[in-house]
Enzyme design. Sequence first.
Site, short mmCIF file in Angstrom:
data_model
loop_
_atom_site.label_atom_id
_atom_site.label_comp_id
_atom_site.label_asym_id
_atom_site.label_seq_id
_atom_site.Cartn_x
_atom_site.Cartn_y
_atom_site.Cartn_z
CD GLU A 1 -2.67 1.09 2.63
OE1 GLU A 1 -3.86 1.44 2.57
OE2 GLU A 1 -2.13 0.66 3.67
CE LYS B 1 -7.62 0.25 3.69
NZ LYS B 1 -6.55 1.15 4.17
CB CYS C 1 -3.76 -1.81 4.69
SG CYS C 1 -2.87 -1.21 6.15
#
Length: 308
Positions: A63, A138, A180
């Site tokens: 990321e 995300k 993440c």
Amino acid sequence: MYPTLCRSSPHLPHAMADPPRLKPLVAVGQVTSTPDKELNFAVCAGLVREAAHRGACLVSLPEGFDYIGFNTAQTLTLAEGLDGDLMGRYAELAKECGVWLSLGGFHERGQDWPTTQRIYNCHVLLDPAGNIVAAYRKTHLCDVELEGRVTMKESSFTNPGTEIVAPISTPAGKLGLSICYDLRFPEISLALRRAGAEILTYPSAFTVPTGSAHWEVLLRARAIESQCYVVAAAQTGKNHEHRTSYGHALVVDPWGAVVAQCHEGTGLCYAEIDLDYLHRIRQEIPVHSHRRPDLYGTVAATGLAPVP
């Protein structure tokens, strides 16, 4: 040490059995991105070329591989579309090296940028021809406040994604894409597993307080409960004056063992993906078929068909 091919001895009257098939090799990157996009690209391109030279078929970058901005204003200013110059350079890099690239998350200016002035945190998968074969945005945004230590509010400038992307077939296995903070939500890993994933990817930029407490244990938990390999590229070190990342990029096997991990600083770790081993674990402990949807429902992603 990775297995090598053995030739039959010329002194034997009959040829020996075929040599063992080499298992696919994945490379997992660890970098310290800064606001300097050119420097970041140079570092990442060097790692990709090094991994290709080692024989990796898939290279994962973390990321913020493109940059980590000093503040929100800079983060938004530096963002690009998937059709921009930077992704084009990574497409050329994938073609040059003949590898799959897992790039995530990329600071993406989506089609709604002119009206929202907000970006997406996008995990992009490129094939060796440089084509974008998947783009996952995300879905879980990191809004946390650890008093006196860490404050993050990703939702203040980022739009959440609206879908989970179906696993993609690669030479290493079927790849499930996450980013993440998604790591903290087992539902997404279970949904990807139900849809056929064999490798779960979590390119990340964990902070030091959260990483030291939760990083490895969460990654191992996701591997064990899904019976998948877990590949987690990571940011490390001081990204700028106000940001330090935890590092410890690693690979976990479906049994929950850490089979590769980066040390301090920029670099790569490597792991072979043994799908025969994965399927043996799933056969010996068939948790997927032991689930009780009659008691607690089924974790599934909208639009993703289940795979046995």
